[in-house]
Design a protein around this motif. Structure first.
Motif, PDB file in Angstrom:
ATOM      1  N   MET A  89       0.718  -1.384  -0.010  1.00 51.48           N
ATOM      2  CA  MET A  89      -0.245  -0.089  -0.091  1.00 51.48           C
ATOM      3  C   MET A  89       0.701   0.571   0.303  1.00 51.48           C
ATOM      4  N   SER A  90       0.950   1.244  -1.555  1.00 52.62           N
ATOM      5  CA  SER A  90       2.166   2.663  -1.346  1.00 52.62           C
ATOM      6  C   SER A  90       1.612   4.303  -1.589  1.00 52.62           C
ATOM      7  N   ASP A  91       0.327   4.311  -1.527  1.00 53.54           N
ATOM      8  CA  ASP A  91      -0.326   5.162  -2.202  1.00 53.54           C
ATOM      9  C   ASP A  91       0.318   6.630  -0.811  1.00 53.54           C
ATOM     10  N   LEU A  92       0.061   7.843  -1.307  1.00 50.35           N
ATOM     11  CA  LEU A  92       0.964   9.062  -0.419  1.00 50.35           C
ATOM     12  C   LEU A  92      -0.971   9.182   0.377  1.00 50.35           C
ATOM     13  N   ILE A  93      -1.159   9.634   1.085  1.00 50.55           N
ATOM     14  CA  ILE A  93      -2.345   9.537   1.472  1.00 50.55           C
ATOM     15  C   ILE A  93      -1.810  11.161   3.117  1.00 50.55           C
ATOM     16  N   LEU A  94      -2.510  12.992   2.441  1.00 53.25           N
ATOM     17  CA  LEU A  94      -2.422  13.821   2.889  1.00 53.25           C
ATOM     18  C   LEU A  94      -3.694  13.724   3.775  1.00 53.25           C
ATOM     19  N   HIS A  95      -3.100  13.905   5.355  1.00 54.33           N
ATOM     20  CA  HIS A  95      -4.552  14.896   6.076  1.00 54.33           C
ATOM     21  C   HIS A  95      -4.044  15.691   5.968  1.00 54.33           C
ATOM     22  N   HIS A  96      -4.764  16.493   5.903  1.00 56.10           N
ATOM     23  CA  HIS A  96      -4.839  17.828   6.194  1.00 56.10           C
ATOM     24  C   HIS A  96      -5.873  18.386   5.761  1.00 56.10           C
ATOM     25  N   TYR A  97      -6.189  19.690   6.043  1.00 53.80           N
ATOM     26  CA  TYR A  97      -7.673  20.562   5.884  1.00 53.80           C
ATOM     27  C   TYR A  97      -7.266  22.268   4.936  1.00 53.80           C
ATOM     28  N   SER A  98      -8.195  22.280   4.480  1.00 55.68           N
ATOM     29  CA  SER A  98      -7.672  23.704   3.552  1.00 55.68           C
ATOM     30  C   SER A  98      -7.327  24.512   3.971  1.00 55.68           C
ATOM     31  N   SER A  99      -7.464  25.323   5.397  1.00 59.16           N
ATOM     32  CA  SER A  99      -7.325  26.371   5.002  1.00 59.16           C
ATOM     33  C   SER A  99      -5.609  26.522   6.715  1.00 59.16           C
ATOM     34  N   SER A 100      -5.315  25.247   6.270  1.00 61.72           N
ATOM     35  CA  SER A 100      -4.064  25.223   6.955  1.00 61.72           C
ATOM     36  C   SER A 100      -2.884  25.404   6.584  1.00 61.72           C
ATOM     37  N   PRO A 101      -2.401  26.134   7.163  1.00 64.11           N
ATOM     38  CA  PRO A 101      -0.639  27.079   6.514  1.00 64.11           C
ATOM     39  C   PRO A 101       0.258  25.948   6.090  1.00 64.11           C
ATOM     40  N   PHE A 102       0.231  24.978   7.280  1.00 60.37           N
ATOM     41  CA  PHE A 102       1.295  23.915   6.850  1.00 60.37           C
ATOM     42  C   PHE A 102       0.992  22.728   6.132  1.00 60.37           C
ATOM     43  N   ALA A 103      -0.261  23.136   5.773  1.00 60.26           N
ATOM     44  CA  ALA A 103      -0.775  21.582   4.913  1.00 60.26           C
ATOM     45  C   ALA A 103      -0.384  22.843   3.340  1.00 60.26           C
ATOM     46  N   GLU A 104      -0.851  23.487   3.557  1.00 60.98           N
ATOM     47  CA  GLU A 104      -0.496  24.398   2.131  1.00 60.98           C
ATOM     48  C   GLU A 104       1.086  24.098   1.774  1.00 60.98           C
ATOM     49  N   LYS A 105       1.916  23.738   2.555  1.00 61.33           N
ATOM     50  CA  LYS A 105       3.433  23.652   2.521  1.00 61.33           C
ATOM     51  C   LYS A 105       3.472  22.575   1.753  1.00 61.33           C
ATOM     52  N   ALA A 106       2.870  21.306   2.579  1.00 58.43           N
ATOM     53  CA  ALA A 106       2.446  19.888   2.478  1.00 58.43           C
ATOM     54  C   ALA A 106       2.458  19.852   0.743  1.00 58.43           C
ATOM     55  N   ARG A 107       1.158  20.463   0.771  1.00 57.52           N
ATOM     56  CA  ARG A 107      -0.145  20.611  -1.270  1.00 57.52           C
ATOM     57  C   ARG A 107       1.059  20.674  -2.240  1.00 57.52           C
ATOM     58  N   LEU A 108       1.651  22.003  -1.925  1.00 55.67           N
ATOM     59  CA  LEU A 108       3.062  22.712  -2.945  1.00 55.67           C
ATOM     60  C   LEU A 108       4.330  21.651  -2.851  1.00 55.67           C
ATOM     61  N   MET A 109       4.935  20.954  -1.871  1.00 54.22           N
ATOM     62  CA  MET A 109       6.035  19.792  -1.873  1.00 54.22           C
ATOM     63  C   MET A 109       5.320  18.417  -3.002  1.00 54.22           C
ATOM     64  N   LEU A 110       4.417  18.551  -2.328  1.00 52.51           N
ATOM     65  CA  LEU A 110       2.906  17.226  -3.632  1.00 52.51           C
ATOM     66  C   LEU A 110       3.647  18.140  -5.331  1.00 52.51           C
ATOM     67  N   GLY A 111       3.197  19.239  -5.091  1.00 50.10           N
ATOM     68  CA  GLY A 111       2.736  19.854  -6.725  1.00 50.10           C
ATOM     69  C   GLY A 111       4.346  20.047  -6.959  1.00 50.10           C
ATOM     70  N   LEU A 112       4.896  20.712  -6.027  1.00 51.73           N
ATOM     71  CA  LEU A 112       6.883  20.193  -7.027  1.00 51.73           C
ATOM     72  C   LEU A 112       7.624  19.259  -7.504  1.00 51.73           C
ATOM     73  N   LYS A 113       6.892  18.168  -6.835  1.00 52.46           N
ATOM     74  CA  LYS A 113       7.463  16.759  -7.387  1.00 52.46           C
ATOM     75  C   LYS A 113       6.229  15.930  -8.481  1.00 52.46           C
ATOM     76  N   GLY A 114       4.971  16.633  -8.540  1.00 50.19           N
ATOM     77  CA  GLY A 114       4.681  16.142  -9.317  1.00 50.19           C
ATOM     78  C   GLY A 114       3.700  14.485  -9.249  1.00 50.19           C
TER      79      GLY A 114
END
Length: 307
Positions: free
Chosen positions: A1-26
Motif C-alpha cells: 500500500m504505497s499511495d501517498l495520503i495527506l491528512h489535512h484541511y484546506s486553510s492550514s498553512p502547513f498543509a499548504e506547504k505540504a500540498r506545494l511539496m507534492l506539486g513541486l515533485k509532481g
C-alpha cells in the motif's frame, strides 16, 4: 500500500506547504480532510495523539511534521529536489526559520480582530470562539509575540525577504525553487487571507511576484478522497516498513518511549521504540482500529523519553 495520503484541511498553512511539496515533485496523492479542532478520533487512531496538521500516511506508516514529510517525498521522488545540492544547508536553515520564527509572527498578526473576521467570514458564529480556545490550549506556556509587536517584526521580516529577491533572482536561493521557498510562502499565504491586514504585503512587489510563482507550482495530482475510517482501514490492511535503532543514540530497540513536540501542541505519543537515528525517531503502536502502525517524527524540535 504505497499511495501517498495527506491528512489535512484546506486553510492550514502547513498543509499548504505540504500540498506545494507534492506539486513541486509532481506526485499523485489522496486526500483525507481532518477537523480543524479537537476531538479528532480518526487522527488519534493513526498518530496516537499527535494532533498537528498535516501528516502523511503511506499504508501503515504515519509521518508527522512537514520537515519529515519533505524528506520522505525527497526520497520517493529525488528530482526536482527540495534540497538542491548547492544550497541544501541554506535551504534547510531558512525553512526552519520560516516554520518557527516567521510562522509564529505571522499567525498572531493574522489573528488580530480584523484578520480573524476575514478568515472566518461565513463560518458559524461560535466557530471563531472555539478555534481561539483550541489554539490557546495548543500553545499554552509558549512565549508568543502579540499584536503590534507581531506587526513590527513581520514588517522587518518582509523587508529581509524582499532584499533576497532584489537582484532579480526568481527564487529565494537562486534559479530553482526549493524547500526554503515553500516554507517561507505558507505563513505569507495565510496572511493573504486576512482581508485588510494583507496590505502589509502591498509595498513588496518583488515578494508578491515571487509568491505568485510559488502558487503556480500547484498541488500535484489529487488522486481521490478518503474519509478517516477508510484511511484507518487501509492502515490496518498494511504492514509498516521495517525500522532500525542505530547504536550510540542512548536508547534500545523495544523500549517503551514517548515522543513530544517541545514547542506547541505538546501531546505525547507513546509506543515501542523501533527506529532511531540523529534525524528521525519511529515508534510502533497497536491501535484497536488501525492495527499496528509505525509513527515517524523528526528528531529536531521533538523530545524522546523513556516511558
Amino acid at each position: 500500500m504505497s499511495d501517498l495520503i495527506l491528512h489535512h484541511y484546506s486553510s492550514s498553512p502547513f498543509a499548504e506547504k505540504a500540498r506545494l511539496m507534492l506539486g513541486l515533485k509532481g506526485l499523485a496523492w489522496r486526500s483525507v480532510t481532518v477537523p480543524m479542532m479537537l476531538p479528532k478520533p480518526d487522527v488519534v487512531a493513526l498518530t496516537g495523539g499527535y494532533r498537528r496538521t498535516p501528516f502523511l500516511q503511506v499504508g501503515a506508516d504515519i509521518y508527522c511534521d512537514t520537515a519529515l514529510i519533505a524528506e520522505v517525498l525527497e526520497a520517493r521522488q529525488p528530482s526536482p529536489s527540495l534540497f538542491p545540492a548547492a544550497v541544501a544547508g541554506q535551504a534547510r536553515m531558512l525553512a526552519q526559520w520560516a516554520d518557527t520564527d516567521l510562522f509564529w509572527t505571522a499567525l498572531p498578526y493574522a489573528m488580530q480582530p480584523a484578520g480573524a473576521t476575514a478568515l472566518f467570514a461565513g463560518a458559524p458564529p461560535d466557530m471563531l470562539k472555539l478555534f481561539v480556545a483550541d489554539r490557546k490550549a495548543m500553545s499554552e506556556g509558549m512565549p508568543q509575540v502579540r499584536g503590534r509587536d507581531a506587526g513590527a517584526a513581520l514588517t522587518q521580516y518582509l523587508d529581509w525577504l524582499s532584499q533576497m529577491l532584489a537582484d532579480g533572482r526568481p527564487w529565494l536561493l537562486g534559479d530553482a525553487p526549493c524547500i526554503a521557498d515553500l516554507s517561507v510562502y505558507h505563513p505569507l499565504w495565510f496572511i493573504t487571507r486576512t482581508g485588510p491586514l494583507a496590505e502589509i504585503l502591498a509595498p513588496h512587489e518583488a515578494l508578491r511576484a515571487w509568491m505568485a510563482r510559488v502558487a503556480a507550482i500547484g498541488h500535484g495530482e489529487r488522486a481521490g478522497k478518503l474519509d478517516g475510517a477508510e484511511a484507518i482501514e487501509l492502515a490496518r490492511a498494511s504492514q509498516p516498513r521495517p525500522a532500525q535503532v542505530e547504536p550510540g543514540q542512548g536508547f534500545e530497540a523495544g523500549e517503551p518511549v514517548t515522543v513530544t513536540p517541545y514547542d506547541y501542541a505538546r501531546d505525547a505519543v507513546a509506543g515501542t521504540l523501533v527506529g532511531l537515528s540523529c534525524r528521525t525517531v519511529t515508534v510502533a503502536r497497536e491501535d484497536g482500529r488501525a492495527g499496528r502502525v509505525h509513527v515517524h517524527f523528526p528528531r529536531i524540535r521533538y523530545t524522546l523519553k523513556q516511558a
